[in-house]
Every structure is written in structure tokens, then in C-alpha cells.
Design a protein around this motif. Structure first.
Motif, mmCIF file in Angstrom:
data_model
loop_
_atom_site.group_PDB
_atom_site.id
_atom_site.type_symbol
_atom_site.label_atom_id
_atom_site.label_comp_id
_atom_site.label_asym_id
_atom_site.label_seq_id
_atom_site.Cartn_x
_atom_site.Cartn_y
_atom_site.Cartn_z
ATOM 1 N N ILE A 1 0.746 -1.401 -0.112
ATOM 2 C CA ILE A 1 -0.302 0.244 0.003
ATOM 3 C C ILE A 1 0.851 1.361 0.005
ATOM 4 N N VAL A 2 2.212 1.210 0.462
ATOM 5 C CA VAL A 2 2.878 2.462 0.546
ATOM 6 C C VAL A 2 3.620 2.602 -0.796
ATOM 7 N N MET A 3 3.960 1.543 -1.484
ATOM 8 C CA MET A 3 4.949 1.271 -2.705
ATOM 9 C C MET A 3 3.864 1.945 -3.952
ATOM 10 N N THR A 4 2.777 1.256 -3.774
ATOM 11 C CA THR A 4 1.793 1.729 -4.901
ATOM 12 C C THR A 4 1.133 2.904 -4.498
ATOM 13 N N GLU A 5 1.165 3.603 -3.362
ATOM 14 C CA GLU A 5 0.419 4.686 -2.944
ATOM 15 C C GLU A 5 -0.885 4.555 -2.966
ATOM 16 N N ALA A 6 -1.435 3.331 -2.779
ATOM 17 C CA ALA A 6 -2.877 3.112 -2.767
ATOM 18 C C ALA A 6 -3.679 4.011 -1.755
ATOM 19 N N VAL A 7 -3.208 4.033 -0.574
ATOM 20 C CA VAL A 7 -3.577 4.785 0.264
ATOM 21 C C VAL A 7 -2.749 5.990 0.747
ATOM 22 N N SER A 8 -2.963 7.050 1.464
ATOM 23 C CA SER A 8 -2.073 8.035 1.934
ATOM 24 C C SER A 8 -2.760 8.727 3.335
ATOM 25 N N GLY A 9 -1.821 9.493 3.772
ATOM 26 C CA GLY A 9 -2.152 10.456 4.828
ATOM 27 C C GLY A 9 -2.534 9.418 6.011
ATOM 28 N N THR A 10 -3.329 9.974 6.876
ATOM 29 C CA THR A 10 -3.941 9.162 8.120
ATOM 30 C C THR A 10 -4.244 8.083 8.021
ATOM 31 N N THR A 11 -5.239 7.533 7.037
ATOM 32 C CA THR A 11 -5.630 6.115 6.489
ATOM 33 C C THR A 11 -4.582 5.410 6.352
ATOM 34 N N ALA A 12 -3.453 5.884 5.659
ATOM 35 C CA ALA A 12 -2.178 4.751 5.456
ATOM 36 C C ALA A 12 -1.718 4.370 6.710
ATOM 37 N N VAL A 13 -1.519 5.479 7.718
ATOM 38 C CA VAL A 13 -0.904 5.291 8.913
ATOM 39 C C VAL A 13 -1.758 4.298 10.066
ATOM 40 N N ILE A 14 -2.936 4.359 9.833
ATOM 41 C CA ILE A 14 -3.941 3.562 10.541
ATOM 42 C C ILE A 14 -3.784 2.113 9.822
ATOM 43 N N VAL A 15 -3.836 1.961 8.883
ATOM 44 C CA VAL A 15 -3.529 0.656 8.067
ATOM 45 C C VAL A 15 -2.278 -0.054 8.556
ATOM 46 N N ILE A 16 -1.153 0.889 8.213
ATOM 47 C CA ILE A 16 0.111 0.279 8.476
ATOM 48 C C ILE A 16 0.127 -0.455 10.089
ATOM 49 N N LEU A 17 -0.342 0.400 10.957
ATOM 50 C CA LEU A 17 -0.320 0.181 12.176
ATOM 51 C C LEU A 17 -1.231 -0.965 12.735
ATOM 52 N N ILE A 18 -2.282 -1.137 12.110
ATOM 53 C CA ILE A 18 -3.366 -2.307 12.280
ATOM 54 C C ILE A 18 -2.450 -3.819 11.862
ATOM 55 N N THR A 19 -1.835 -3.575 10.416
ATOM 56 C CA THR A 19 -1.300 -4.771 9.786
ATOM 57 C C THR A 19 -0.089 -5.163 10.826
ATOM 58 N N ALA A 20 0.691 -4.245 11.201
ATOM 59 C CA ALA A 20 1.829 -4.379 12.118
ATOM 60 C C ALA A 20 1.532 -5.229 13.444
ATOM 61 N N VAL A 21 0.284 -4.859 13.944
ATOM 62 C CA VAL A 21 -0.299 -5.539 15.271
ATOM 63 C C VAL A 21 -0.670 -6.709 14.813
ATOM 64 N N ALA A 22 -1.330 -7.044 13.649
ATOM 65 C CA ALA A 22 -1.727 -8.267 13.296
ATOM 66 C C ALA A 22 -0.547 -9.222 12.952
ATOM 67 N N GLN A 23 0.279 -8.570 12.332
ATOM 68 C CA GLN A 23 1.678 -9.432 12.272
ATOM 69 C C GLN A 23 2.366 -9.858 13.712
ATOM 70 N N ILE A 24 2.308 -9.123 14.532
ATOM 71 C CA ILE A 24 3.004 -9.209 15.961
ATOM 72 C C ILE A 24 2.257 -10.353 16.267
ATOM 73 N N MET A 25 0.685 -10.242 16.690
ATOM 74 C CA MET A 25 -0.103 -11.425 16.961
ATOM 75 C C MET A 25 0.247 -13.031 16.219
ATOM 76 N N VAL A 26 0.311 -12.864 14.942
ATOM 77 C CA VAL A 26 0.658 -13.999 14.097
ATOM 78 C C VAL A 26 1.968 -14.612 14.782
ATOM 79 N N GLN A 27 2.986 -13.778 14.927
ATOM 80 C CA GLN A 27 4.441 -14.411 15.061
ATOM 81 C C GLN A 27 4.270 -14.954 16.571
ATOM 82 N N LEU A 28 3.585 -14.087 17.567
ATOM 83 C CA LEU A 28 3.407 -14.547 18.964
ATOM 84 C C LEU A 28 2.644 -15.843 19.003
ATOM 85 N N VAL A 29 1.922 -16.113 18.046
ATOM 86 C CA VAL A 29 0.872 -17.401 18.373
ATOM 87 C C VAL A 29 1.771 -18.583 17.547
#
Lengths: 111, 207
Positions: free
Chosen positions: A36-64
Motif C-alpha cells: 500500500i505504501v509502494m503503490t501509493e494506494a492510500v495516503s495520510g492518516t488512513t495509511a498510518v492506521i492501516v500500517i499500524l493495524i497490519t503491524a499489530v496483526a503480524q505481531i499477533m501472528v508471530q506470537l501465536v
């Protein structure tokens, strides 16, 4: 085999299937985040929120799937201490950003 | 007759017998888990510093002008796959297959070293472009955070070599299995920290 499934308290073991599912999920989540960052699909606050949610999801996946955290009773102290640290981290980061933003605001003399 | 309690046996110590069969390995791994969590707090302070100072470029080149996301993605892939190969190494260790354990640990080491080499190369590239650790507040915060993660990876690589020598010398003893579990916790934790680094520093920095 039952003989190899020896459990230490505080250290659970995984299986090949578990590690493979974890790896695939991590690849998908990482590709999505970079995508989403490299294709500039979303920008601004939306992008920040999507990146953070994806990061939290990946942390949960790795923990489990990699660290095998679960809700079984022999992991109660692992989980308790982890939750405590999550609270500390939240206070540290949110608190720092909050205080420093206010400080910046108050230092702007004549504005 | 006698309603008094009989005298305790000569070897009675007052301790509950069960407690003496303590799960030493589990305690060690749990203790290491507490260390890992304290390391999480260390990284949280560095993330807080980056969040506060990350925009203070003071005229130095900005991250979004220097960073190449393809390059960061390749490094990220190396570290993610090394986390997976360490998992497979643990499975081999559980089977008691030392040969398989060593091959997967070797793969983990090569992937981890590749990640570290790419990061050092990036630091040199940034520094030559005028973004050194001493250039501005933003770059000091950047190097402090990514550099601390890099140092942890270096420590993991050295520990891996030491552990392979130990297992070669002593075999897969209980002690070495516990050490292997601790290193595996450490290695997976490094990848989790890196997820935060590439999300907050690189991806959000490029936006």
C-alpha cells in the motif's frame, strides 16, 4: 510422537504446520503493508492506521505461531507479564508523544 | 494413650518433597522471557524518542528522499525467513536430529548475517549522503533505534556460533536444549521488533 512432545513450563513447542502457516501469514501481511505504501494506494492518516493495524496483526501472528503463546494455564505467568509490559509500553510511547506535543505547543511564544 | 504427635523422622527438613523436583528448564526459559520483555521496554523508549525527534531534520536529507523500500523489503524477508528456519531447527532438535538442527541453524545464521550486512550497507549509504548519526536529531533517533536492533542481531549471531560449539561438544543435553529455547525466543523477538521498525520508521517515514 508423544515422546518428543516434552513440555517445559514456559516453553511450548510447535509443529511444521504451525510454522508454515505463520510464515505464510507473515509474508501476506508484510507484502500488504509494503504494497500500500509502494503503490501509493492510500495516503495520510488512513495509511498510518492501516500500517499500524497490519503491524499489530503480524505481531499477533508471530506470537501465536512462532512463540506459541496461548491461553493454557501453564503459560499464565508468561501472559500476565506480557500484558503488564504492553501497558508499560503504551504509557511510555503515548505518554512521551503527548507530553512532548504539549511542550512544543507551549514553547511557541507569541502564537 | 499418646495423643501427642510423634517426633519427625531424622531426615525431616520441613520442605515439601514435591518442590525438590523443580522444573529447572522451565524456570530458566521463563526468566529469559522476563529479560526479553525488559528488552521490549528498552525498544519502547527508543521508539518514543524516534516518535518525538523523528521529524527534526534541521536541514539534513530526509528519510523519504534516501530510503529504497525494495531494499528494506529484501532485508525484512531475510529476517522473516530466518525466524522460520529457527523454528524448523527447534523441531529437528526435538527429534534429536543434531545434523538437521545444525543445517537449519546454519541457514538461520546466513539469513541473519545477510540482514545485518544489508543494514550496515544502508547505514554507510545514508552516512555518505549526508545523513549520519550526528547530523540531526531525527537521524540520531533513527540510528539509535535501528542500530540497537542491529546490535541485538549481531549478539544473536555470536550466541548461535557459541551454542553450536557447545552442542557439538556436549550433545543435546538438557542444559543445551534450554539454551536453544532461550536463543529461539530471542531470535523470534528480534523479528517482532523489526516488524515495528519497518512499519513505524520506514513505511510511515516514506508517507
Amino acid at each position: 510422537m508423544a515422546s518428543t512432545e516434552k513440555h517445559h513450563g514456559g516453553a511450548a513447542h510447535g509443529s511444521l504446520k504451525e510454522y508454515t502457516i505463520g510464515l505464510l501469514l507473515c509474508i501476506v501481511l508484510t507484502a500488504f503493508s509494503f504494497g500500500i505504501v509502494m503503490t501509493e494506494a492510500v495516503s495520510g492518516t488512513t495509511a498510518v492506521i492501516v500500517i499500524l493495524i497490519t503491524a499489530v496483526a503480524q505481531i499477533m501472528v508471530q506470537l501465536v505461531f512462532f512463540l506459541h503463546m496461548n491461553t493454557s494455564s501453564d503459560q499464565i505467568w508468561n501472559n500476565t507479564s506480557a500484558v503488564f509490559v504492553v501497558v508499560l509500553v503504551a504509557i511510555l510511547i503515548v505518554g512521551s508523544i503527548w507530553i512532548m506535543a504539549h511542550l512544543n505547543h507551549n514553547m511557541m511564544m507569541g502564537h | 494413650m499418646s495423643t501427642e504427635l510423634s517426633a519427625p523422622p531424622a531426615d525431616y527438613t520441613g520442605y515439601v518433597e514435591k518442590e525438590q523436583h523443580h522444573d529447572y528448564g522451565g524456570d530458566t526459559v521463563f526468566g529469559f522471557w522476563i529479560y526479553v520483555l525488559s528488552d521490549v521496554i528498552l525498544f519502547a523508549t527508543l521508539f518514543a524518542v524516534f516518535a518525538v525527534l523523528g521529524g527534526n531534520y534541521a536541514g539534513t536529507p530526509e528519510l523519504k528522499d534516501l530510503v529504497e523500500l525494495d531494499y528494506v523489503l529484501k532485508g525484512t524477508a531475510l529476517l522473516l525467513f530466518s525466524s522460520f528456519t529457527f523454528g524448523i531447527a527447534i523441531l529437528e532438535a526435538n527429534k534429536g536430529n543434531i545434523k538437521g538442527l545444525f543445517s537449519w541453524l546454519g541457514a538461520t545464521w546466513v539469513l541473519g548475517a545477510g540482514f545485518l550486512a544489508m543494514e550496515i550497507n544502508e547505514f554507510i549509504h545514508f552516512t555518505e549522503a549526508g545523513a549520519a548519526a550526528w547530523s540531526s536529531g531525527a537521524w540520531s533517533a533513527f540510528y539509535a533505534l535501528t542500530g540497537t536492533h542491529g546490535l541485538h542481531v549481531l549478539a544473536g549471531l555470536i550466541w548461535l556460533i557459541v551454542l553450536v560449539f557447545l552442542i557439538q561438544k556436549e550433545g543435546l543435553t538438557e542444559n543445551n536444549k534450554v539454551r536453544l529455547m532461550c536463543l529461539s525466543l530471542f531470535w523470534h523477538f528480534l523479528d517482532i521488533i523489526w516488524v515495528c521498525v519497518f512499519s513505524v520508521v520506514y513505511l510511515m517515514g516514506v508517507l
